[in-house]
Design an enzyme around this catalytic site. Structure first.
Site, PDB file in Angstrom:
ATOM      1  N   HIS A  61       0.826  -1.218   0.000  1.00 61.39           N
ATOM      2  CA  HIS A  61       0.000   0.000   0.000  1.00 61.39           C
ATOM      3  C   HIS A  61       0.857   1.264   0.000  1.00 61.39           C
ATOM      4  O   HIS A  61       1.996   1.269   0.476  1.00 61.39           O
ATOM      5  CB  HIS A  61      -0.873   0.045   1.252  1.00 61.39           C
ATOM      6  CG  HIS A  61      -1.714  -1.165   1.455  1.00 61.39           C
ATOM      7  ND1 HIS A  61      -2.149  -1.568   2.692  1.00 61.39           N
ATOM      8  CD2 HIS A  61      -2.199  -2.091   0.582  1.00 61.39           C
ATOM      9  CE1 HIS A  61      -2.860  -2.677   2.588  1.00 61.39           C
ATOM     10  NE2 HIS A  61      -2.916  -3.027   1.310  1.00 61.39           N
ATOM     11  N   TYR A 131       3.222   2.486  13.735  1.00 55.13           N
ATOM     12  CA  TYR A 131       3.919   3.408  12.839  1.00 55.13           C
ATOM     13  C   TYR A 131       3.349   4.814  12.908  1.00 55.13           C
ATOM     14  O   TYR A 131       2.164   5.003  13.126  1.00 55.13           O
ATOM     15  CB  TYR A 131       3.945   2.900  11.399  1.00 55.13           C
ATOM     16  CG  TYR A 131       2.661   2.402  10.803  1.00 55.13           C
ATOM     17  CD1 TYR A 131       2.009   1.287  11.307  1.00 55.13           C
ATOM     18  CD2 TYR A 131       2.119   3.022   9.686  1.00 55.13           C
ATOM     19  CE1 TYR A 131       0.846   0.808  10.739  1.00 55.13           C
ATOM     20  CE2 TYR A 131       0.956   2.548   9.099  1.00 55.13           C
ATOM     21  CZ  TYR A 131       0.332   1.446   9.638  1.00 55.13           C
ATOM     22  OH  TYR A 131      -0.837   0.976   9.049  1.00 55.13           O
TER      23      TYR A 131
HETATM   24  C1  LIG Z   1      -4.710   2.756   7.187  1.00 52.99           C
HETATM   25  C2  LIG Z   1      -5.935   3.159   7.979  1.00 52.99           C
HETATM   26  C3  LIG Z   1      -7.063   2.356   8.020  1.00 52.99           C
HETATM   27  N1  LIG Z   1      -8.148   2.749   8.729  1.00 52.99           N
HETATM   28  C4  LIG Z   1      -9.310   1.862   8.770  1.00 52.99           C
HETATM   29  C5  LIG Z   1      -9.892   1.556   7.392  1.00 52.99           C
HETATM   30  C6  LIG Z   1     -10.321   0.127   7.468  1.00 52.99           C
HETATM   31  O1  LIG Z   1     -11.692   0.042   7.817  1.00 52.99           O
HETATM   32  C7  LIG Z   1      -9.493  -0.484   8.609  1.00 52.99           C
HETATM   33  C8  LIG Z   1      -8.433  -1.429   8.091  1.00 52.99           C
HETATM   34  O2  LIG Z   1      -7.724  -0.731   7.096  1.00 52.99           O
HETATM   35  P1  LIG Z   1      -6.771  -1.511   6.112  1.00 52.99           P
HETATM   36  O3  LIG Z   1      -7.387  -2.832   5.737  1.00 52.99           O
HETATM   37  O4  LIG Z   1      -6.394  -0.552   4.998  1.00 52.99           O
HETATM   38  O5  LIG Z   1      -5.501  -1.782   7.053  1.00 52.99           O
HETATM   39  P2  LIG Z   1      -4.085  -2.341   6.555  1.00 52.99           P
HETATM   40  O6  LIG Z   1      -4.271  -3.424   5.542  1.00 52.99           O
HETATM   41  O7  LIG Z   1      -3.314  -2.619   7.778  1.00 52.99           O
HETATM   42  O8  LIG Z   1      -3.466  -1.079   5.813  1.00 52.99           O
HETATM   43  C9  LIG Z   1      -2.179  -0.614   6.103  1.00 52.99           C
HETATM   44  O9  LIG Z   1      -1.293  -1.560   5.568  1.00 52.99           O
HETATM   45  C10 LIG Z   1       0.019  -1.175   5.256  1.00 52.99           C
HETATM   46  C11 LIG Z   1       0.974  -2.000   6.089  1.00 52.99           C
HETATM   47  C12 LIG Z   1       0.344   0.244   5.303  1.00 52.99           C
HETATM   48  O10 LIG Z   1       1.516   0.613   5.223  1.00 52.99           O
HETATM   49  C13 LIG Z   1      -0.709   1.257   5.403  1.00 52.99           C
HETATM   50  O11 LIG Z   1      -0.473   2.071   6.530  1.00 52.99           O
HETATM   51  C14 LIG Z   1      -2.078   0.760   5.471  1.00 52.99           C
HETATM   52  O12 LIG Z   1      -2.563   0.694   4.153  1.00 52.99           O
HETATM   53  O13 LIG Z   1      -8.879   0.616   9.284  1.00 52.99           O
HETATM   54  C15 LIG Z   1      -8.199   3.944   9.440  1.00 52.99           C
HETATM   55  O14 LIG Z   1      -9.202   4.283  10.100  1.00 52.99           O
HETATM   56  N2  LIG Z   1      -7.092   4.761   9.395  1.00 52.99           N
HETATM   57  C16 LIG Z   1      -5.959   4.419   8.697  1.00 52.99           C
HETATM   58  O15 LIG Z   1      -4.976   5.198   8.706  1.00 52.99           O
END
Ligand SMILES: Cc1cn([C@H]2C[C@H](O)[C@@H](COP(=O)(O)OP(=O)(O)O[C@H]3O[C@H](C)C(=O)[C@H](O)[C@H]3O)O2)c(=O)[nH]c1=O
Length: 182
Positions: A61, A131
């Site tokens: 991402h 992070y």
């Molecule tokens: C990134 C983020 C997500 N969210 C909410 C949105 C979704 O409903 C839930 C899970 O989000 P997501 O599936 O995008 O989470 P990750 O797959 O851990 O995403 C992260 O994964 C890789 C490792 C990255 O470097 C990024 O910081 C980020 O994209 O948290 C928020 O409320 N705030 C935020 O800053």
């Protein structure tokens, strides 16, 4: 605190000064003056924390646009293989990936500037990944590339059948099919 260059310019590994005593240990995880004197002058506006079971792969991402994110990543508990991929169009290392193991014991962190795809795979259950980011979460600015994109040449440390990848991440495009916004 040591700031170590990587083969990709601007991607920096930080080794903390670990102060051990009979109670445990103490480290400074961020110091604005030390970071600035080592070229990292970013201002952080948001802290994130995720918890992952063994085999969870989050990525690849990036967040572009007016809330483009630089990230200072670390592991509070457990262990990950952390990957950053340079997708800055003008960069000589465009498409090049860098991989590092981050864990609670060595307590290293990595500075990932805006313009990089980022992801990790958790090697232990209940891995806590923390992070600091330089831009507020902005879903409209999110981009991603498939973790198994052959053009990224990422050597993930687990067999694909062991990996736990979100449906969203499974649907991500290949790098060749997007135009990098960086
Ligand atoms: C990134 C983020 C997500 N969210 C909410 C949105 C979704 O409903 C839930 C899970 O989000 P997501 O599936 O995008 O989470 P990750 O797959 O851990 O995403 C992260 O994964 C890789 C490792 C990255 O470097 C990024 O910081 C980020 O994209 O948290 C928020 O409320 N705030 C935020 O800053």
């Amino acid at each position: 605190m040591k700031f170590l260059p990587t083969p990709i310019p601007d991607l920096i590994v930080i080794e903390p000064q670990l102060w051990h005593d009979d109670r445990g240990f103490f480290i400074e995880t961020y110091n604005q003056k030390l970071f600035a004197s080592n070229g990292i002058t970013a201002t952080f506006v948001q802290d994130n924390l995720s918890c992952s079971r063994r085999g969870v792969l989050r990525g690849m991402h990036a967040q572009a646009g007016e809330n483009a994110q630089g990230k200072l990543v670390r592991v509070l508990r457990g262990r990950v293989v952390d990957i950053a991929v340079d997708i800055r169009k003008a960069s000589k290392t465009y498409g090049q990936s860098f991989s590092i193991t981050l864990d609670e014991h060595e307590a290293k962190s990595m500075w990932i500037p805006p313009g990089f795809l980022h992801g990790f795979v958790a090697l232990e259950d209940d891995t806590l990944f923390a992070y600091k980011v330089t831009g507020f979460y902005d879903k409209s600015g999110e981009i991603g590339v498939r973790w198994d994109d052959p053009d990224l040449h990422i050597d993930w440390p687990m067999n694909p059948e062991e990996l736990i990848v979100s449906e969203k991440d499974r649907q991500l495009p290949f790098l060749k099919d997007i135009s990098s916004p960086f």
